[in-house]
Write a protein that holds these residues in place. Structure first.
Motif, PDB file in Angstrom:
ATOM      1  N   ASP A 110     -23.372  26.268  13.977  1.00  0.00           N
ATOM      2  CA  ASP A 110     -22.954  26.890  12.722  1.00  0.00           C
ATOM      3  C   ASP A 110     -23.363  28.358  12.657  1.00  0.00           C
ATOM      4  N   VAL A 111     -24.302  28.767  13.491  1.00  0.00           N
ATOM      5  CA  VAL A 111     -24.850  30.118  13.438  1.00  0.00           C
ATOM      6  C   VAL A 111     -24.166  31.034  14.448  1.00  0.00           C
ATOM      7  N   PHE A 112     -23.856  30.514  15.612  1.00  0.00           N
ATOM      8  CA  PHE A 112     -23.341  31.326  16.712  1.00  0.00           C
ATOM      9  C   PHE A 112     -21.831  31.166  16.857  1.00  0.00           C
ATOM     10  N   GLU A 113     -21.179  32.242  17.249  1.00  0.00           N
ATOM     11  CA  GLU A 113     -19.747  32.223  17.549  1.00  0.00           C
ATOM     12  C   GLU A 113     -19.594  31.781  19.000  1.00  0.00           C
ATOM     13  N   LEU A 114     -19.326  30.499  19.193  1.00  0.00           N
ATOM     14  CA  LEU A 114     -19.226  29.938  20.542  1.00  0.00           C
ATOM     15  C   LEU A 114     -17.773  29.850  20.987  1.00  0.00           C
ATOM     16  N   PRO A 115     -17.540  29.957  22.286  1.00  0.00           N
ATOM     17  CA  PRO A 115     -16.174  29.764  22.793  1.00  0.00           C
ATOM     18  C   PRO A 115     -15.694  28.342  22.492  1.00  0.00           C
ATOM     19  N   GLU A 116     -14.408  28.195  22.372  1.00  0.00           N
ATOM     20  CA  GLU A 116     -13.804  26.882  22.097  1.00  0.00           C
ATOM     21  C   GLU A 116     -14.287  25.856  23.109  1.00  0.00           C
TER      22      GLU A 116
END
Length: 138
Positions: A110-116
């Motif tokens: 929820d905190v980090f913008e992760l790759p799909e």
């Protein structure tokens, strides 16, 4: 006593550990300080030499019983037995480490913008800042 220790935590120490390895592990189970090997030797007492502490820590780390943390290249490693997902807040003034958790209901995803399709399996993060003097870092 550590927030990670319980009345039965000593029962979680694997059978078959040498007395010195057991002493090092017990010292870590009863502190939140993320001590260095030298600090662990002081906690355990004069009956154990520093080289033995390092050998015990190496064994315990390889066995998955202890976490080893390196804050800077060339600096001493610090050790802990907290295996719950958490971060470390490093006080810039003292160098001490404090365990910090995500707020309830918040996941790292929820905190980090992760790759799909990416998934976080473990966390090892260091946050650097100031810890108020009123908050004791044990």
């Amino acid at each position: 006593m550590s927030k990670h220790s319980t009345a039965t935590q000593d029962d979680k120490i694997p059978a078959g550990l040498t007395p010195r390895r057991r002493a090092v592990l017990q010292a870590l189970m009863h502190t939140d300080t993320h001590p260095t090997a030298r600090e662990i030797r002081q906690m355990v007492g004069p009956h154990i030499c520093l080289a033995t502490v390092y050998h015990a820590l190496d064994y315990l780390t390889q066995a998955g019983l202890v976490n080893e943390h390196h804050l800077s290249s060339g600096g001493p490693a610090r050790y802990c037995v907290n295996f719950t997902p958490h971060f470390h807040l490093v006080d810039e003034a003292s160098g001490r480490m404090l365990d910090v958790q995500l707020k309830p209901g918040i996941r790292p995803e929820d905190v980090f913008e992760l790759p799909e399709g990416a998934r976080i399996s473990s966390i090892k993060a260091y946050l650097h800042g100031q810890v108020p003097p009123s908050l004791s870092i044990s």
